[in-house]
Design an enzyme around this catalytic site. Structure first.
Site, short mmCIF file in Angstrom:
data_model
loop_
_atom_site.label_atom_id
_atom_site.label_comp_id
_atom_site.label_asym_id
_atom_site.label_seq_id
_atom_site.Cartn_x
_atom_site.Cartn_y
_atom_site.Cartn_z
N LYS A 1 -10.16 -1.47 -2.59
CA LYS A 1 -9.89 -1.37 -0.78
C LYS A 1 -10.77 -0.85 -0.19
O LYS A 1 -9.83 0.74 -0.27
CB LYS A 1 -8.57 -1.58 -0.41
CG LYS A 1 -8.43 -2.00 1.11
CD LYS A 1 -6.76 -1.73 0.57
CE LYS A 1 -6.95 -2.02 2.41
NZ LYS A 1 -5.36 -2.56 3.03
N ASP B 1 0.87 -1.16 -0.01
CA ASP B 1 -0.05 0.18 -0.15
C ASP B 1 1.04 1.60 0.13
O ASP B 1 2.04 1.39 0.41
CB ASP B 1 -0.97 0.18 1.50
CG ASP B 1 -2.46 -1.71 0.96
OD1 ASP B 1 -2.00 -1.67 0.37
OD2 ASP B 1 -2.91 -1.23 2.20
N LYS C 1 -7.84 3.15 -2.70
CA LYS C 1 -7.98 2.36 -1.50
C LYS C 1 -8.69 4.28 -0.97
O LYS C 1 -8.06 4.60 -1.41
CB LYS C 1 -6.88 2.18 -0.71
CG LYS C 1 -6.97 1.96 0.82
CD LYS C 1 -5.01 1.06 1.61
CE LYS C 1 -5.54 0.95 2.81
NZ LYS C 1 -4.41 0.59 3.79
#
Length: 236
Positions: free
Chosen positions: A200, A103, A167
């Site tokens: 996400k 990430d 995300k």
């Protein structure tokens, strides 16, 4: 967007846990707390354990030989390092066999400034660094700091950059109302992303109802804080 073959409330514990990136990111955690939480995520068969990059050597022994992988979160939580620094962080953690995904935090101040070319170049460089080692990359927008148009634009920026996931949040933003992976924001991201990139959700996923709703919407992964994992899985 994940193709749903059964309703979330019909899934077993392992199927539900496969949606979870178990968040172990608080800077005040002791090494023993990090170890204990990593072990818990492995025991529950979570997809990954999200950790700060400095703890790779500490955590790797506890995921080896399991279906759970490590997901280091680079340039966390602000995303304001230079591209060169971000790429170096990615290259360091990507060399570990236990890493499935990485990430990275987008520079959301730069996003708010409308510097789209710079944002694209930054994310593209990070994506290329991760892909060089066969790792997928998730790009954190920090959606609570952005407006809807900026969020929609960022979905397309990430698709253009070749990233694997978009995300929502770090869970560490202050000075803003916390909405995180609200149903409304996930819907916006799904409208822009279609099947071109995975999604996400993270931030404010604290109830089982919310968790199951997001699965039924077709979300691909969720970042869930260590206190909420057992709640969303129906163990508490």
């Amino acid at each position: 967007m994940k193709k749903i073959t059964k309703k979330a409330n019909e899934m077993n514990l392992k199927e539900l846990a496969s949606y979870i990136d178990y968040s172990v990111l608080k800077p005040e955690f002791t090494e023993q707390e990090i170890i204990d939480l990593t072990k818990d995520g492995v025991k529950l068969n979570c997809a990954t354990i999200c950790i700060n990059p400095g703890y790779m050597d500490l955590c790797e022994p506890y995921v080896k030989g399991t279906d759970t992988m490590l997901c280091p979160v680079c340039d966390f939580p602000f995303g304001t390092s230079s591209t060169e620094s971000k790429v170096k962080q990615i290259e360091i953690v990507a060399k570990y066999d236990s890493v499935k995904e990485i990430d990275i935090v987008a520079n959301f101040g730069m996003i708010k400034s409308g510097k789209w070319e710079e944002v694209l170049a930054d994310i593209k460089a990070c994506t290329e660094a991760a892909h060089k080692y066969g790792r997928e990359i998730k790009v954190i927008f920090e959606t609570d700091a952005l407006n809807e148009l900026q969020i929609r634009k960022m979905c397309h920026i990430c698709i253009e950059a070749g990233a694997d996931f978009v995300k929502t949040s770090t869970g560490f933003l202050t000075g803003h109302e916390a909405h995180g992976a609200s149903l409304e924001i996930i819907k916006v991201m799904m409208e822009e992303c279609g099947d071109k990139i995975k999604i996400k959700g993270s931030g404010c996923i604290r109830t089982r109802e919310h968790f199951l709703q997001l699965i039924d919407m077709g979300i691909d992964r969720m970042g869930v804080g260590y206190r909420s994992v057992s709640v969303v899985l129906g163990l508490d």
